[in-house]
Design a protein around this motif. Structure first.
Motif, short mmCIF file in Angstrom:
data_model
loop_
_atom_site.label_atom_id
_atom_site.label_comp_id
_atom_site.label_asym_id
_atom_site.label_seq_id
_atom_site.Cartn_x
_atom_site.Cartn_y
_atom_site.Cartn_z
N UNK A 2 4.19 22.08 16.43
CA UNK A 2 3.73 22.76 15.22
C UNK A 2 3.97 21.86 14.02
N UNK A 3 3.27 22.16 12.95
CA UNK A 3 3.43 21.36 11.73
C UNK A 3 4.77 21.63 11.08
N UNK A 4 5.34 20.61 10.48
CA UNK A 4 6.60 20.75 9.77
C UNK A 4 6.62 19.71 8.66
N UNK A 5 7.67 19.76 7.86
CA UNK A 5 7.84 18.77 6.79
C UNK A 5 8.60 17.55 7.28
N UNK A 6 8.92 17.51 8.56
CA UNK A 6 9.68 16.39 9.11
C UNK A 6 8.80 15.14 9.18
N UNK A 7 9.25 14.09 8.57
CA UNK A 7 8.47 12.85 8.52
C UNK A 7 8.53 12.13 9.87
N UNK A 8 7.36 11.78 10.39
CA UNK A 8 7.28 11.03 11.64
C UNK A 8 7.02 9.56 11.36
N UNK A 9 6.04 9.29 10.50
CA UNK A 9 5.63 7.91 10.24
C UNK A 9 5.64 7.64 8.74
N UNK A 10 6.19 6.52 8.36
CA UNK A 10 6.16 6.08 6.97
C UNK A 10 5.66 4.65 6.90
N UNK A 11 4.68 4.43 6.06
CA UNK A 11 4.13 3.10 5.82
C UNK A 11 4.48 2.73 4.38
N UNK A 12 5.16 1.62 4.21
CA UNK A 12 5.64 1.22 2.89
C UNK A 12 5.05 -0.12 2.47
N UNK A 13 4.16 -0.09 1.49
CA UNK A 13 3.70 -1.28 0.78
C UNK A 13 3.20 -2.37 1.73
N UNK A 14 2.29 -1.99 2.65
CA UNK A 14 1.78 -2.96 3.62
C UNK A 14 0.78 -3.92 2.96
N UNK A 15 0.95 -5.19 3.27
CA UNK A 15 0.03 -6.23 2.84
C UNK A 15 -0.41 -7.01 4.07
N UNK A 16 -1.69 -7.37 4.10
CA UNK A 16 -2.21 -8.20 5.19
C UNK A 16 -3.32 -9.08 4.64
N UNK A 17 -3.23 -10.36 4.94
CA UNK A 17 -4.20 -11.33 4.45
C UNK A 17 -4.71 -12.16 5.63
N UNK A 18 -6.01 -12.40 5.63
CA UNK A 18 -6.61 -13.34 6.58
C UNK A 18 -7.18 -14.49 5.77
N UNK A 19 -6.50 -15.62 5.81
CA UNK A 19 -6.91 -16.75 4.97
C UNK A 19 -6.79 -16.38 3.51
N UNK A 20 -7.89 -16.53 2.78
CA UNK A 20 -7.89 -16.20 1.35
C UNK A 20 -8.23 -14.75 1.08
N UNK A 21 -8.53 -14.01 2.13
CA UNK A 21 -8.98 -12.63 1.95
C UNK A 21 -7.83 -11.65 2.13
#
Length: 250
Positions: A2-21
């Motif tokens: 069931x739904x709850x307020x319990x956090x399962x996944x947190x993503x923090x300030x992700x950066x990803x670059x391929x070459x100059x992009x």
């Protein structure tokens, strides 16, 4: 589950670059237990890269991912990745194995279940997605929709804490899309924790708890479907939703 307020996944300030992009430019989000969150945006905005960075198929250049408060690191990756299932847009089934063997394989190798236990669980999940009668078929004998449902059964059999769906209907003909969306709606209603990259408006409207709109490698806005579809705050979101809702009604 069931739904709850319990956090399962947190993503923090992700950066990803391929070459100059720069593909991801500081993406942060959270997913609570039982929540279904849909990520939308035009092609090339970083949606699929976000999913691949979350489970480190493509390691992020900066930022971090936490599962139930524990960061994914090179030392913990293998142990923690088994809790983050991934459903690919192109199914990724082993073509030389029957469906039942595709669903058993990870259970046997990673979870170390006995053949009997893995078989029992595989059949339970194939029944759940409406494919019990296709257990002994090879992938080539299935439609695209059936192959994708088999890949969902494989993910479910691993007892994941969260499932990542990367445009799961994009490789399907329109008439086969509905059967996959129906299964995903069922999972959402049962409280499966899901992060879904998709342009399926019907699923987003009815099954998502929150919509995340991305553009240019960042999150532009997010909110419940009722708010985002009816009154998006940003012009870029409005323009995108106008296009995809028009395509749905066409």
């Amino acid at each position: 589950m069931t739904k709850s307020d319990e956090e399962v996944l947190r993503v923090e300030d992700l950066h990803k670059r391929y070459g100059d992009h720069a593909v991801l430019r500081g993406v942060s989000l959270t997913l609570t237990r039982g929540e279904a969150k849909v990520v939308m945006g035009s092609s090339g905005t970083g949606k699929s890269t976000l999913l691949r960075c979350i489970n480190h198929l493509s390691p992020p250049d900066a930022g971090r991912v936490l599962l139930e408060g524990q960061p994914l690191t090179p030392a913990t990756l293998n142990a923690m990745r088994r809790h983050i299932a991934f459903v690919f847009q192109d199914f990724n089934l082993f073509t030389h194995l029957k469906v039942i063997d595709n669903v058993r394989l990870g259970q046997r190798r990673i979870l170390k279940r006995s053949k009997a236990a893995a078989t029992e669980r595989a059949m339970q999940e194939l029944e759940r997605v409406g494919l019990a009668d296709r257990a002994h078929y090879y992938p080539a004998q299935l439609s695209g929709g059936q192959q994708q449902r088999a890949s969902i059964a494989r993910a479910l059999a691993m007892d994941p804490k969260v499932i990542l769906f990367d445009e799961p209907t994009s490789a399907l003909d329109p008439e086969l899309t509905g059967e996959v969306v129906t299964v995903m709606k069922q999972l959402a209603s049962e409280g499966m924790t899901m992060l879904v990259v998709s342009h399926e408006v019907g699923f987003a409207r009815t099954a998502a708890d929150e919509i995340v709109f991305m553009d240019g490698g960042t999150i532009v806005e997010q909110g419940p479907p009722s708010t985002l579809f009816a009154n998006p705050a940003h012009e870029r979101t409005r323009a995108f939703l106008k296009v995809i809702t028009h395509q749905e009604s066409a």
